[in-house]
Design a protein around this motif. Structure first.
Motif, PDB file in Angstrom:
ATOM      1  N   ASP A  15       1.171   0.287  -1.244  1.00 25.04           N
ATOM      2  CA  ASP A  15       2.307   0.979  -0.631  1.00 25.04           C
ATOM      3  C   ASP A  15       3.433   1.103  -1.665  1.00 25.04           C
ATOM      4  OD1 ASP A  15       4.229   2.071   0.956  1.00 25.04           O
ATOM      5  OD2 ASP A  15       4.481   0.337   2.280  1.00 25.04           O
ATOM      6  N   ALA A  18       7.130   0.663  -0.642  1.00 24.56           N
ATOM      7  CA  ALA A  18       7.599  -0.578  -0.009  1.00 24.56           C
ATOM      8  C   ALA A  18       8.942  -1.001  -0.588  1.00 24.56           C
ATOM      9  CB  ALA A  18       6.565  -1.684  -0.202  1.00 24.56           C
ATOM     10  N   LYS A  60      -3.806  -5.059   3.773  1.00 22.58           N
ATOM     11  CA  LYS A  60      -2.966  -3.884   3.471  1.00 22.58           C
ATOM     12  C   LYS A  60      -2.032  -3.555   4.642  1.00 22.58           C
ATOM     13  CE  LYS A  60      -6.064  -1.644   0.117  1.00 22.58           C
ATOM     14  NZ  LYS A  60      -6.944  -2.796  -0.100  1.00 22.58           N
ATOM     15  N   ASP A  62       1.701  -3.444   6.746  1.00 23.57           N
ATOM     16  CA  ASP A  62       3.007  -2.895   6.388  1.00 23.57           C
ATOM     17  C   ASP A  62       3.982  -3.998   5.976  1.00 23.57           C
ATOM     18  OD1 ASP A  62       3.297  -4.061   8.820  1.00 23.57           O
ATOM     19  OD2 ASP A  62       4.336  -2.404   9.776  1.00 23.57           O
ATOM     20  N   TYR A 342      -0.811   0.453   5.836  1.00 26.73           N
ATOM     21  CA  TYR A 342       0.445   1.194   5.653  1.00 26.73           C
ATOM     22  C   TYR A 342       0.253   2.696   5.750  1.00 26.73           C
ATOM     23  CZ  TYR A 342      -1.003   2.960   1.152  1.00 26.73           C
ATOM     24  OH  TYR A 342      -1.670   3.646   0.180  1.00 26.73           O
ATOM     25  N   LYS A 343      -0.921   3.214   5.322  1.00 25.59           N
ATOM     26  CA  LYS A 343      -1.111   4.660   5.232  1.00 25.59           C
ATOM     27  C   LYS A 343      -1.458   5.294   6.568  1.00 25.59           C
ATOM     28  CE  LYS A 343      -5.891   3.998   3.682  1.00 25.59           C
ATOM     29  NZ  LYS A 343      -6.808   4.104   2.547  1.00 25.59           N
TER      30      LYS A 343
END
Length: 693
Positions: A15, A18, A60, A62, A342-343
């Motif tokens: 990310d 971030a 992975k 957030d 996150y994606k």
């Protein structure tokens, strides 16, 4: 332990957007707050939240989840407050940290109470944000990895049992199989150390004696698929030690009798290739009938998708093969956590079907024990698939019945079930469902859940709903009796009582409201004098001590000063011929001469007894079967009232429409009094049967 820059680099790797400053602040905050605190291993305490954050980066997740992992113990174990967290890291992180903290504040409670309360807070917190569970699972996994440092064997076993009973199944229910397997393995080592050592030792022997057999079989599978023009990845492993032990226990077999110790995974390019690969393997090797499962067309509740089959390899060796796409594999291993990467633009809200069921079970459960029972039913058990007539698919535990199916569709449908058709045929409601059954539920407008259903339903949701309904109905019936008895009590007061006096009486007796008062009276939780005094303070001052008068039991034939009790099995009353049983070191137990317990033979001295001249107030027990009609319970209560019988307890023992069966304990003057009551009951149109027990 991950260093600060390493953790930030991990997050930035997946990310790039971030907030680096936020992550740095959280890392420094947890190090400062935990200060010199140490873990059982001797490591600085802050190493634990840092490692949990590292586990979250593996998924992975957030940045809010990573920060929550870093801070998850600060409120519980340091001077930090939720207000401090919100001020420094924002409301979203504060809410997540608060959710995880609430789950950790109950470690000091008693075992079942603590476990049940854990579950309750878990599900309520998860209903708001599933990331609370993801952090807590990471927290538990790291704690299990360091469990061996705890010196107390009892504490290690308690934590391992809780992990096996709750956290591992929950990891499975959200599809986090990697977490589930590791938790089970670490808990298994603590709970069954001898079995763990034996099985892992045998697996090591297989590895050393058979060399690269796993690799050799994986290569043959890959070659067979490559010859068919398919590009796949294949690898194999021995089955999980806990999985092997569980099969040994369930099937009552030895290690040598477990045939499918090896398992292989095939990663294909597409869904079509998965089915093509299955066909190739079934042509190359014989498959084991009954062992094929298609979780691609019918995924598990947690979203798990894969084809499972068992093949008979050379030398009659059985191996399990799982076939899936690469995307399925990613989601299968990390489940709901993979959706939170996150994606992913559309993050799930956690309100998946099984979670809604768990929330409903929380609301329905009567106490900690019941909550624990219902929840374990909901998060364990292998699944079957059944369909509505319109083709909607429902997953249920093995052994589920049409009643379980009805409650799975909707609580209201379950409550109004009167019958069912399975594959077009009328079948009993207790019929176990099979995979692929089409179930049609027949509703009745005035139907309601039956107590007898508890004998065969298997889902936590069904059991919780049935018990809640039956309790509500029983409460209403006891309230009806309470009103009848209240009217008798009110007639003995020096003044009429109105709504205001009743409300005040409930308050004085620490009861919620008028209905609660009537229930307490009907259930004999308060006696007449307490109610009278609560209604009109001072009204019982000049009354004789009724309970003492009413229970003036005297027995002839006993040595002066010798204690006695009236037997619970036969409930003798004045007028019965009685006999005493005297055992060494105990008082005398008084039985009716025709008591069935005496016919069974007893090791005691027999004493010939008789009632004293003024004995009254003994307890008689009746079995009364009422017709299931409006007002029958009130009519029974009226009969007791007219015959001046003080009801002590009333319990519904059977519910088999159109009859309801009750056991009633009541104070009576003597056998003649009890007989008159039985005769009055038998003469009533409300009563199907009445007999003394």
């Amino acid at each position: 332990m991950l260093r600060q820059y390493e953790l930030v680099e991990r997050v930035k790797a997946y990310d790039p957007d971030a907030d680096e400053a936020l992550l740095n602040r959280a890392y420094v905050y947890t190090v400062q707050k935990h200060g010199s605190q140490k873990r059982a291993s001797g490591d600085p305490y802050f190493s634990h939240p840092v490692e949990v954050a590292g586990l979250m980066t593996d998924l992975k997740l957030d940045q809010e989840t990573i920060v929550t992992a870093l801070l998850h113990d600060t409120v519980e174990d340091t001077l930090a407050t939720i207000e401090d967290i919100e001020k420094n890291f924002g409301p979203d992180v504060a809410k997540l940290v608060d959710g995880v903290t609430k789950l950790s504040k109950i470690e000091q409670l008693a075992e079942n109470e603590r476990v049940a309360e854990n579950l309750r807070k878990f599900f309520l917190a998860m209903s708001e944000d599933i990331r609370v569970l993801l952090v807590k699972l990471g927290d538990r996994l790291h704690n299990m990895r360091t469990l061996h440092f705890i010196k107390s064997p009892e504490k290690r076993k308690r934590i391992a049992r809780e992990t096996m009973d709750i956290y591992a199944p929950l990891a499975e229910r959200v599809g986090m199989y990697e977490y589930m397997r590791e938790m089970q393995l670490l808990a298994f080592e603590q709970l069954e150390p001898e079995a763990y050592a034996t099985i892992t030792g045998r697996l090591e022997q297989i590895r050393s004696s058979e060399g690269g057999q796993v690799d050799a079989i994986a290569l043959k599978i890959k070659q067979a698929l490559a010859a068919a023009g398919m590009k796949v990845e294949v690898w194999g492993r021995e089955k999980h030690p806990y999985s092997i032990w569980k099969k040994m226990a369930e099937r009552h077999v030895s290690f040598e009798q477990i045939t499918d110790i090896m398992a292989f995974r095939v990663l294909a390019e597409s869904v079509g290739d998965c089915y093509s690969a299955l066909g190739v393997l079934h042509q190359a090797w014989q498959f084991v009938p009954g062992r094929f499962k298609d979780y691609i067309s019918t995924p598990k509740t947690n979203g798990y998708r894969s084809l499972h089959t068992s093949l008979i390899f050379e030398n009659s060796m059985r191996v399990e093969v799982q076939i899936r796409t690469r995307e399925m594999h990613r989601l299968n291993e990390f489940g709901l956590a993979a959706h939170w990467a996150y994606k992913q633009g559309d993050k799930p809200d956690g309100q998946v079907g099984w979670l809604r069921d768990l929330i409903e079970i929380v609301d329905s459960s009567h106490d900690a024990e019941e909550l624990l029972e219902h929840t374990r039913l909901a998060i364990y058990q292998d699944r079957i698939f059944a369909f509505t007539p319109k083709g909607a698919l429902f997953q249920l535990p093995k052994g589920a019945t049409p009643v379980d199916f009805a409650f799975a569709v909707h609580t209201d449908l379950g409550a109004h079930t009167v019958g069912a058709k399975i594959n077009g045929r009328h079948m009993p409601l207790r019929t176990p469902l099979n995979n692929g059954d089409v179930v049609e539920i027949i509703k009745g407008a005035n139907a309601e859940p039956q107590l007898s259903w508890l004998a065969f339903v298997v889902t936590g949701k069904a059991r919780a709903s049935i018990r809640r309904s039956v309790r509500a109905k029983e409460r209403a019936e006891v309230v009806t009796i309470g009103r009848e008895l209240f009217n008798q009590i009110a007639e003995r007061l020096p003044a009429k009582v109105g709504k205001k006096a009743i409300a005040s009486a409930a308050e004085r007796l620490d009861l919620e409201d008028e209905e609660d008062l009537m229930y307490a009276i009907g259930a004999a939780k308060v006696d007449d004098r307490e109610v009278m005094e609560a209604l009109v303070p001072g009204s019982t001052v000049d009354l004789p001590d009724e309970p003492t008068q009413a229970r003036a039991i005297s027995i002839k034939g006993l040595t002066p000063g010798m204690g006695f009790t009236l037997a619970e099995c036969c409930h003798p009353v004045p007028g019965d011929r009685i006999v005493g049983l005297r055992r060494k070191g105990e008082g005398v137990e008084v039985h009716a001469i025709d008591c069935m317990e005496l016919a069974n033979g007893v090791d005691a001295d027999w004493i010939d007894l008789s009632w004293g001249e003024r004995s009254q107030g003994a307890v008689g027990r009746l079995r009364v079967v009422l017709y299931h009609r409006l007002g029958t319970l009130a009519e029974m209560a009226g009969i007791f009232a007219k015959n001046r019988a003080n009801v002590i307890t009333l319990e519904q023992t059977e519910l088999d429409d159109p009859f309801h069966t009750y056991e009633v304990d009541m104070e009576v003057q003597d056998l003649a009094h009890l007989t008159r009551i039985v005769s009055a009951l038998r003469a009533s149109d409300a009563v199907a049967e009445a007999e003394r027990i």
